[in-house]
Scaffold this motif. Sequence first.
Motif, PDB file in Angstrom:
ATOM      1  N   MET A   1       0.908  -1.130   0.006  1.00  0.00           N
ATOM      2  CA  MET A   1       0.073  -0.079   0.023  1.00  0.00           C
ATOM      3  C   MET A   1       0.833   1.053  -0.010  1.00  0.00           C
ATOM      4  SD  MET A   1      -3.024   0.820   2.534  1.00  0.00           S
ATOM      5  CE  MET A   1      -3.228   2.448   2.966  1.00  0.00           C
ATOM      6  N   MET A   2       0.603   2.072  -0.643  1.00  0.00           N
ATOM      7  CA  MET A   2       1.133   3.444  -0.858  1.00  0.00           C
ATOM      8  C   MET A   2       0.794   4.507   0.063  1.00  0.00           C
ATOM      9  SD  MET A   2       2.084   4.393  -4.849  1.00  0.00           S
ATOM     10  CE  MET A   2       1.952   3.228  -6.108  1.00  0.00           C
ATOM     11  N   ASP A   3       1.603   5.154   0.865  1.00  0.00           N
ATOM     12  CA  ASP A   3       1.230   6.342   1.618  1.00  0.00           C
ATOM     13  C   ASP A   3       1.958   7.543   0.975  1.00  0.00           C
ATOM     14  OD1 ASP A   3       0.367   4.498   3.755  1.00  0.00           O
ATOM     15  OD2 ASP A   3       2.520   4.282   4.658  1.00  0.00           O
ATOM     16  N   PHE A   4       0.881   8.490   1.214  1.00  0.00           N
ATOM     17  CA  PHE A   4       1.149  10.036   0.679  1.00  0.00           C
ATOM     18  C   PHE A   4       1.114  11.000   1.844  1.00  0.00           C
ATOM     19  CE2 PHE A   4      -0.790   7.605  -2.768  1.00  0.00           C
ATOM     20  CZ  PHE A   4       0.106   7.910  -3.835  1.00  0.00           C
ATOM     21  N   GLU A   5       1.829  11.993   1.609  1.00  0.00           N
ATOM     22  CA  GLU A   5       1.598  13.238   2.517  1.00  0.00           C
ATOM     23  C   GLU A   5       1.144  14.247   1.744  1.00  0.00           C
ATOM     24  OE1 GLU A   5       5.301  15.339   3.592  1.00  0.00           O
ATOM     25  OE2 GLU A   5       6.199  14.249   2.378  1.00  0.00           O
ATOM     26  N   TYR A   6       0.399  15.023   2.379  1.00  0.00           N
ATOM     27  CA  TYR A   6      -0.409  15.903   1.490  1.00  0.00           C
ATOM     28  C   TYR A   6       0.021  17.236   1.996  1.00  0.00           C
ATOM     29  CZ  TYR A   6      -3.637  12.142  -0.086  1.00  0.00           C
ATOM     30  OH  TYR A   6      -3.783  11.076  -0.994  1.00  0.00           O
ATOM     31  N   ARG A   7      -0.097  18.365   1.080  1.00  0.00           N
ATOM     32  CA  ARG A   7       0.194  19.642   1.464  1.00  0.00           C
ATOM     33  C   ARG A   7      -0.921  20.397   0.660  1.00  0.00           C
ATOM     34  NH1 ARG A   7       5.568  22.553   0.255  1.00  0.00           N
ATOM     35  NH2 ARG A   7       6.097  21.389   2.390  1.00  0.00           N
ATOM     36  N   VAL A   8      -1.690  21.452   1.583  1.00  0.00           N
ATOM     37  CA  VAL A   8      -2.811  22.375   1.075  1.00  0.00           C
ATOM     38  C   VAL A   8      -1.990  23.635   0.918  1.00  0.00           C
ATOM     39  CG1 VAL A   8      -5.168  23.241   1.590  1.00  0.00           C
ATOM     40  CG2 VAL A   8      -4.493  20.868   2.225  1.00  0.00           C
ATOM     41  N   ILE A   9      -2.358  24.078  -0.337  1.00  0.00           N
ATOM     42  CA  ILE A   9      -2.153  25.592  -0.623  1.00  0.00           C
ATOM     43  C   ILE A   9      -3.400  26.599  -0.791  1.00  0.00           C
ATOM     44  CG2 ILE A   9      -0.684  27.020  -2.322  1.00  0.00           C
ATOM     45  CD1 ILE A   9       1.087  24.452  -2.563  1.00  0.00           C
ATOM     46  N   ARG A  10      -3.433  27.524  -0.461  1.00  0.00           N
ATOM     47  CA  ARG A  10      -4.671  28.370  -0.899  1.00  0.00           C
ATOM     48  C   ARG A  10      -3.927  29.412  -1.629  1.00  0.00           C
ATOM     49  NH1 ARG A  10      -5.525  26.003   3.868  1.00  0.00           N
ATOM     50  NH2 ARG A  10      -7.580  25.250   4.472  1.00  0.00           N
ATOM     51  N   VAL A  11      -4.843  29.789  -2.895  1.00  0.00           N
ATOM     52  CA  VAL A  11      -4.615  30.685  -3.747  1.00  0.00           C
ATOM     53  C   VAL A  11      -5.437  31.808  -3.769  1.00  0.00           C
ATOM     54  CG1 VAL A  11      -3.692  31.101  -6.245  1.00  0.00           C
ATOM     55  CG2 VAL A  11      -3.122  29.021  -5.118  1.00  0.00           C
ATOM     56  N   PRO A  12      -5.215  33.012  -3.543  1.00  0.00           N
ATOM     57  CA  PRO A  12      -6.156  33.990  -3.622  1.00  0.00           C
ATOM     58  C   PRO A  12      -6.879  34.329  -4.883  1.00  0.00           C
ATOM     59  CG  PRO A  12      -4.004  34.684  -2.413  1.00  0.00           C
ATOM     60  CD  PRO A  12      -3.847  33.555  -3.125  1.00  0.00           C
ATOM     61  N   ALA A  13      -7.733  34.849  -4.850  1.00  0.00           N
ATOM     62  CA  ALA A  13      -8.486  35.166  -6.183  1.00  0.00           C
ATOM     63  C   ALA A  13      -7.529  36.484  -7.035  1.00  0.00           C
ATOM     64  CB  ALA A  13      -9.847  35.707  -5.874  1.00  0.00           C
ATOM     65  N   GLN A  14      -6.765  37.135  -6.432  1.00  0.00           N
ATOM     66  CA  GLN A  14      -6.267  38.001  -7.160  1.00  0.00           C
ATOM     67  C   GLN A  14      -4.914  37.600  -7.965  1.00  0.00           C
ATOM     68  OE1 GLN A  14      -6.636  38.198  -3.872  1.00  0.00           O
ATOM     69  NE2 GLN A  14      -8.243  39.646  -3.612  1.00  0.00           N
ATOM     70  N   VAL A  15      -4.490  36.316  -7.756  1.00  0.00           N
ATOM     71  CA  VAL A  15      -3.338  35.564  -8.568  1.00  0.00           C
ATOM     72  C   VAL A  15      -3.955  35.073  -9.688  1.00  0.00           C
ATOM     73  CG1 VAL A  15      -1.831  33.664  -8.447  1.00  0.00           C
ATOM     74  CG2 VAL A  15      -2.317  34.858  -6.152  1.00  0.00           C
ATOM     75  N   THR A  16      -3.154  35.231 -10.824  1.00  0.00           N
ATOM     76  CA  THR A  16      -3.537  35.117 -12.158  1.00  0.00           C
ATOM     77  C   THR A  16      -3.336  33.291 -12.346  1.00  0.00           C
ATOM     78  OG1 THR A  16      -1.598  35.367 -12.999  1.00  0.00           O
ATOM     79  CG2 THR A  16      -2.902  37.081 -12.996  1.00  0.00           C
ATOM     80  N   ARG A  17      -4.061  32.667 -13.443  1.00  0.00           N
ATOM     81  CA  ARG A  17      -3.803  31.469 -13.578  1.00  0.00           C
ATOM     82  C   ARG A  17      -2.311  31.132 -13.880  1.00  0.00           C
ATOM     83  NH1 ARG A  17      -8.146  29.143 -18.048  1.00  0.00           N
ATOM     84  NH2 ARG A  17      -8.470  27.323 -16.354  1.00  0.00           N
ATOM     85  N   ALA A  18      -1.774  31.956 -14.538  1.00  0.00           N
ATOM     86  CA  ALA A  18      -0.124  31.745 -15.010  1.00  0.00           C
ATOM     87  C   ALA A  18       0.602  31.790 -13.514  1.00  0.00           C
ATOM     88  CB  ALA A  18      -0.026  33.151 -16.128  1.00  0.00           C
ATOM     89  N   GLN A  19       0.304  32.703 -12.921  1.00  0.00           N
ATOM     90  CA  GLN A  19       1.245  32.843 -11.676  1.00  0.00           C
ATOM     91  C   GLN A  19       0.987  31.660 -10.783  1.00  0.00           C
ATOM     92  OE1 GLN A  19      -0.528  36.589 -10.136  1.00  0.00           O
ATOM     93  NE2 GLN A  19       1.183  37.917 -11.038  1.00  0.00           N
ATOM     94  N   ALA A  20      -0.439  31.025 -10.689  1.00  0.00           N
ATOM     95  CA  ALA A  20      -0.502  29.761  -9.840  1.00  0.00           C
ATOM     96  C   ALA A  20       0.032  28.729 -10.547  1.00  0.00           C
ATOM     97  CB  ALA A  20      -2.170  29.457  -9.932  1.00  0.00           C
ATOM     98  N   ARG A  21       0.078  28.463 -11.903  1.00  0.00           N
ATOM     99  CA  ARG A  21       0.745  27.497 -12.569  1.00  0.00           C
ATOM    100  C   ARG A  21       1.975  27.535 -12.204  1.00  0.00           C
ATOM    101  NH1 ARG A  21      -0.504  28.639 -17.768  1.00  0.00           N
ATOM    102  NH2 ARG A  21       1.485  29.603 -18.233  1.00  0.00           N
ATOM    103  N   GLU A  22       2.928  28.764 -12.301  1.00  0.00           N
ATOM    104  CA  GLU A  22       4.072  28.729 -11.955  1.00  0.00           C
ATOM    105  C   GLU A  22       4.476  28.315 -10.381  1.00  0.00           C
ATOM    106  OE1 GLU A  22       5.832  32.594 -12.626  1.00  0.00           O
ATOM    107  OE2 GLU A  22       5.140  33.034 -14.525  1.00  0.00           O
ATOM    108  N   LEU A  23       3.596  28.554  -9.578  1.00  0.00           N
ATOM    109  CA  LEU A  23       3.709  27.935  -8.117  1.00  0.00           C
ATOM    110  C   LEU A  23       3.786  26.732  -7.888  1.00  0.00           C
ATOM    111  CD1 LEU A  23       3.690  28.861  -5.211  1.00  0.00           C
ATOM    112  CD2 LEU A  23       1.280  28.914  -5.350  1.00  0.00           C
ATOM    113  N   LEU A  24       2.686  26.086  -8.517  1.00  0.00           N
ATOM    114  CA  LEU A  24       2.726  24.616  -8.642  1.00  0.00           C
ATOM    115  C   LEU A  24       3.628  23.751  -9.420  1.00  0.00           C
ATOM    116  CD1 LEU A  24      -1.383  24.400  -9.143  1.00  0.00           C
ATOM    117  CD2 LEU A  24       0.103  24.068  -6.983  1.00  0.00           C
TER     118      LEU A  24
END
Length: 61
Positions: free
Chosen positions: A1-24
């Motif tokens: 069985m594979m175990d995963f760790e998770y990270r939650v990132i909250r991206v505000p509405a003012q951040v553009t799609r391109a900026q969010a993509r760069e972050l990810l």
Amino acid sequence: MMDFEYRVIRVPAQVTRAQARELLVEHAEYGRWELARVRIMQGGARTVWLRRRIIRVRRTA
């Protein structure tokens, strides 16, 4: 069985799609995270769940 760790990132509405993509992309390249889930909130903010496998080291003797 594979175990995963998770990270939650909250991206505000003012951040553009391109900026969010760069972050990810940075998280994926340098931290070996992969996209697990994205939720878009009513105001336009995004909540992103990233996951990566936990590598368990077995002891050899």
